[in-house]
Design a protein around this motif. Structure first.
Motif, PDB file in Angstrom:
ATOM      1  N   TRP A 216      57.821 -34.924 127.875  1.00 57.50           N
ATOM      2  CA  TRP A 216      57.662 -36.327 127.482  1.00 57.50           C
ATOM      3  C   TRP A 216      58.950 -37.099 127.713  1.00 57.50           C
ATOM      4  O   TRP A 216      58.928 -38.257 128.123  1.00 57.50           O
ATOM      5  CB  TRP A 216      57.218 -36.440 126.032  1.00 57.50           C
ATOM      6  N   SER A 217      60.080 -36.485 127.432  1.00 58.93           N
ATOM      7  CA  SER A 217      61.376 -37.125 127.657  1.00 58.93           C
ATOM      8  C   SER A 217      61.551 -37.453 129.136  1.00 58.93           C
ATOM      9  O   SER A 217      61.968 -38.550 129.500  1.00 58.93           O
ATOM     10  CB  SER A 217      62.505 -36.213 127.173  1.00 58.93           C
ATOM     11  N   ASP A 218      61.222 -36.487 129.997  1.00 60.45           N
ATOM     12  CA  ASP A 218      61.332 -36.705 131.448  1.00 60.45           C
ATOM     13  C   ASP A 218      60.362 -37.781 131.931  1.00 60.45           C
ATOM     14  O   ASP A 218      60.587 -38.408 132.961  1.00 60.45           O
ATOM     15  CB  ASP A 218      61.090 -35.412 132.219  1.00 60.45           C
ATOM     16  N   MET A 219      59.273 -37.992 131.171  1.00 64.19           N
ATOM     17  CA  MET A 219      58.298 -39.024 131.532  1.00 64.19           C
ATOM     18  C   MET A 219      58.694 -40.390 130.973  1.00 64.19           C
ATOM     19  O   MET A 219      57.982 -41.367 131.137  1.00 64.19           O
ATOM     20  CB  MET A 219      56.900 -38.637 131.037  1.00 64.19           C
ATOM     21  N   GLY A 220      59.839 -40.443 130.261  1.00 68.74           N
ATOM     22  CA  GLY A 220      60.346 -41.713 129.781  1.00 68.74           C
ATOM     23  C   GLY A 220      60.001 -42.066 128.353  1.00 68.74           C
ATOM     24  O   GLY A 220      60.250 -43.192 127.916  1.00 68.74           O
ATOM     25  N   VAL A 221      59.424 -41.132 127.597  1.00 72.12           N
ATOM     26  CA  VAL A 221      59.117 -41.414 126.195  1.00 72.12           C
ATOM     27  C   VAL A 221      60.417 -41.306 125.395  1.00 72.12           C
ATOM     28  O   VAL A 221      61.047 -40.245 125.380  1.00 72.12           O
ATOM     29  CB  VAL A 221      58.067 -40.433 125.638  1.00 72.12           C
ATOM     30  N   PRO A 222      60.827 -42.369 124.736  1.00 76.12           N
ATOM     31  CA  PRO A 222      62.063 -42.318 123.942  1.00 76.12           C
ATOM     32  C   PRO A 222      61.948 -41.309 122.795  1.00 76.12           C
ATOM     33  O   PRO A 222      60.920 -41.248 122.117  1.00 76.12           O
ATOM     34  CB  PRO A 222      62.221 -43.735 123.397  1.00 76.12           C
ATOM     35  N   ALA A 223      62.972 -40.532 122.574  1.00 80.21           N
ATOM     36  CA  ALA A 223      62.971 -39.499 121.533  1.00 80.21           C
ATOM     37  C   ALA A 223      62.645 -40.070 120.164  1.00 80.21           C
ATOM     38  O   ALA A 223      61.958 -39.424 119.363  1.00 80.21           O
ATOM     39  CB  ALA A 223      64.317 -38.780 121.510  1.00 80.21           C
ATOM     40  N   GLU A 224      63.100 -41.290 119.884  1.00 79.11           N
ATOM     41  CA  GLU A 224      62.846 -41.880 118.562  1.00 79.11           C
ATOM     42  C   GLU A 224      61.373 -42.231 118.345  1.00 79.11           C
ATOM     43  O   GLU A 224      60.955 -42.477 117.218  1.00 79.11           O
ATOM     44  CB  GLU A 224      63.741 -43.109 118.322  1.00 79.11           C
ATOM     45  N   GLU A 225      60.580 -42.249 119.405  1.00 76.15           N
ATOM     46  CA  GLU A 225      59.141 -42.518 119.259  1.00 76.15           C
ATOM     47  C   GLU A 225      58.352 -41.258 118.936  1.00 76.15           C
ATOM     48  O   GLU A 225      57.171 -41.340 118.600  1.00 76.15           O
ATOM     49  CB  GLU A 225      58.591 -43.160 120.537  1.00 76.15           C
ATOM     50  N   LEU A 226      58.980 -40.102 119.052  1.00 71.88           N
ATOM     51  CA  LEU A 226      58.295 -38.846 118.781  1.00 71.88           C
ATOM     52  C   LEU A 226      58.598 -38.386 117.356  1.00 71.88           C
ATOM     53  O   LEU A 226      59.753 -38.394 116.941  1.00 71.88           O
ATOM     54  CB  LEU A 226      58.752 -37.767 119.767  1.00 71.88           C
ATOM     55  N   PRO A 227      57.566 -37.973 116.619  1.00 71.77           N
ATOM     56  CA  PRO A 227      57.819 -37.437 115.278  1.00 71.77           C
ATOM     57  C   PRO A 227      58.704 -36.189 115.367  1.00 71.77           C
ATOM     58  O   PRO A 227      58.706 -35.486 116.382  1.00 71.77           O
ATOM     59  CB  PRO A 227      56.431 -37.072 114.759  1.00 71.77           C
ATOM     60  N   GLU A 228      59.424 -35.918 114.310  1.00 70.86           N
ATOM     61  CA  GLU A 228      60.274 -34.733 114.277  1.00 70.86           C
ATOM     62  C   GLU A 228      59.450 -33.486 114.568  1.00 70.86           C
ATOM     63  O   GLU A 228      58.380 -33.285 113.983  1.00 70.86           O
ATOM     64  CB  GLU A 228      60.934 -34.600 112.903  1.00 70.86           C
ATOM     65  N   GLY A 229      59.897 -32.680 115.499  1.00 64.60           N
ATOM     66  CA  GLY A 229      59.229 -31.434 115.854  1.00 64.60           C
ATOM     67  C   GLY A 229      58.100 -31.572 116.852  1.00 64.60           C
ATOM     68  O   GLY A 229      57.620 -30.570 117.387  1.00 64.60           O
ATOM     69  N   ALA A 230      57.651 -32.794 117.129  1.00 64.98           N
ATOM     70  CA  ALA A 230      56.533 -32.980 118.063  1.00 64.98           C
ATOM     71  C   ALA A 230      56.907 -32.453 119.441  1.00 64.98           C
ATOM     72  O   ALA A 230      57.948 -32.787 119.987  1.00 64.98           O
ATOM     73  CB  ALA A 230      56.143 -34.445 118.151  1.00 64.98           C
ATOM     74  N   GLY A 231      56.064 -31.612 119.971  1.00 65.23           N
ATOM     75  CA  GLY A 231      56.265 -31.104 121.317  1.00 65.23           C
ATOM     76  C   GLY A 231      57.221 -29.941 121.430  1.00 65.23           C
ATOM     77  O   GLY A 231      57.433 -29.423 122.524  1.00 65.23           O
ATOM     78  N   ASP A 232      57.804 -29.498 120.306  1.00 65.58           N
ATOM     79  CA  ASP A 232      58.702 -28.344 120.369  1.00 65.58           C
ATOM     80  C   ASP A 232      57.927 -27.046 120.582  1.00 65.58           C
ATOM     81  O   ASP A 232      58.454 -26.079 121.121  1.00 65.58           O
ATOM     82  CB  ASP A 232      59.547 -28.237 119.093  1.00 65.58           C
ATOM     83  N   ALA A 233      56.693 -27.009 120.128  1.00 63.73           N
ATOM     84  CA  ALA A 233      55.784 -25.881 120.324  1.00 63.73           C
ATOM     85  C   ALA A 233      54.456 -26.459 120.800  1.00 63.73           C
ATOM     86  O   ALA A 233      54.179 -27.639 120.590  1.00 63.73           O
ATOM     87  CB  ALA A 233      55.600 -25.115 119.022  1.00 63.73           C
ATOM     88  N   PRO A 234      53.612 -25.638 121.451  1.00 63.74           N
ATOM     89  CA  PRO A 234      52.329 -26.165 121.923  1.00 63.74           C
ATOM     90  C   PRO A 234      51.502 -26.770 120.791  1.00 63.74           C
ATOM     91  O   PRO A 234      51.436 -26.223 119.695  1.00 63.74           O
ATOM     92  CB  PRO A 234      51.635 -24.924 122.495  1.00 63.74           C
ATOM     93  N   GLU A 235      50.891 -27.922 121.086  1.00 64.17           N
ATOM     94  CA  GLU A 235      50.021 -28.608 120.135  1.00 64.17           C
ATOM     95  C   GLU A 235      48.612 -28.739 120.689  1.00 64.17           C
ATOM     96  O   GLU A 235      47.785 -29.447 120.126  1.00 64.17           O
ATOM     97  CB  GLU A 235      50.606 -29.984 119.806  1.00 64.17           C
ATOM     98  N   SER A 236      48.364 -28.067 121.803  1.00 68.22           N
ATOM     99  CA  SER A 236      47.040 -28.094 122.418  1.00 68.22           C
ATOM    100  C   SER A 236      46.725 -26.698 122.941  1.00 68.22           C
ATOM    101  O   SER A 236      47.617 -25.892 123.191  1.00 68.22           O
ATOM    102  CB  SER A 236      46.984 -29.122 123.549  1.00 68.22           C
ATOM    103  N   ILE A 237      45.426 -26.453 123.077  1.00 66.91           N
ATOM    104  CA  ILE A 237      44.957 -25.175 123.613  1.00 66.91           C
ATOM    105  C   ILE A 237      43.953 -25.451 124.717  1.00 66.91           C
ATOM    106  O   ILE A 237      43.318 -26.506 124.748  1.00 66.91           O
ATOM    107  CB  ILE A 237      44.361 -24.276 122.513  1.00 66.91           C
ATOM    108  N   VAL A 238      43.839 -24.490 125.633  1.00 61.40           N
ATOM    109  CA  VAL A 238      42.928 -24.631 126.764  1.00 61.40           C
ATOM    110  C   VAL A 238      42.161 -23.336 126.982  1.00 61.40           C
ATOM    111  O   VAL A 238      42.622 -22.252 126.631  1.00 61.40           O
ATOM    112  CB  VAL A 238      43.686 -25.037 128.053  1.00 61.40           C
ATOM    113  N   ASP A 239      41.005 -23.477 127.567  1.00 59.84           N
ATOM    114  CA  ASP A 239      40.164 -22.349 127.935  1.00 59.84           C
ATOM    115  C   ASP A 239      40.790 -21.691 129.165  1.00 59.84           C
ATOM    116  O   ASP A 239      40.929 -22.342 130.201  1.00 59.84           O
ATOM    117  CB  ASP A 239      38.760 -22.863 128.255  1.00 59.84           C
TER     118      ASP A 239
END
Length: 151
Positions: free
Chosen positions: A43-66
């Motif tokens: 997300w950071s590389d995509m330009g999302v500012p760190a302050e817009e992300l909740p603490e811990g968001a994206g540090d571990a997977p938050e989605s699952i796939v088949d």
């Protein structure tokens, strides 16, 4: 235009539900794209500012796939409010094999899955055992109280 389906489940602890639902569905945690080490880095590389992300968001997977690519992606979205009422939508995990399979066999399959999922953190809410209707199912809750059925 192609459409895909994503299931979003609001929760307090995405990591906990990723662990539970990978076990329940046979899915895998979704890795971050493009060789990134975390979703937060992506997300950071995509330009999302760190302050817009909740603490811990994206540090571990938050989605699952088949892993077979057939089922929908499931995203566990962190929300501040707790679950307070019954779900309006729920998942049915169909493990029994359908009406063409004898009730005793379906019951055995459902029971084995329920035992596995309660071992992973689910709680049984009620058993729907209706032999006169050739029906057996169990209603459970995941670790955050979201209802689902095993049929």
């Amino acid at each position: 235009m192609e459409m895909t389906l994503q299931l979003v489940i609001d929760c307090a602890d995405p990591r906990r539900l990723v662990d539970f639902w990978t076990e329940a569905l046979g899915y895998v945690p979704e890795p971050p794209p493009g060789g990134h080490s975390t979703w937060r880095e992506y997300w950071s590389d995509m330009g999302v500012p760190a302050e817009e992300l909740p603490e811990g968001a994206g540090d571990a997977p938050e989605s699952i796939v088949d892993p077979a690519g057939r089922g929908p992606r499931v995203w566990f979205q962190r929300v501040p409010e707790p679950k307070t009422v019954k779900n309006r939508v729920h998942l049915d995990l169909k493990v029994g094999g359908g009406r063409g399979v004898p009730l005793a066999v379906r019951t055995e399959r459902v029971t084995a899955t329920v035992e596995r999922l309660t071992g992973a953190g689910a709680t049984v809410l009620r058993i729907m055992d209706e032999p006169e209707m050739e029906y057996y199912a169990v209603v459970l809750q995941d670790p955050e109280g979201n209802e689902f059925c095993v049929v």
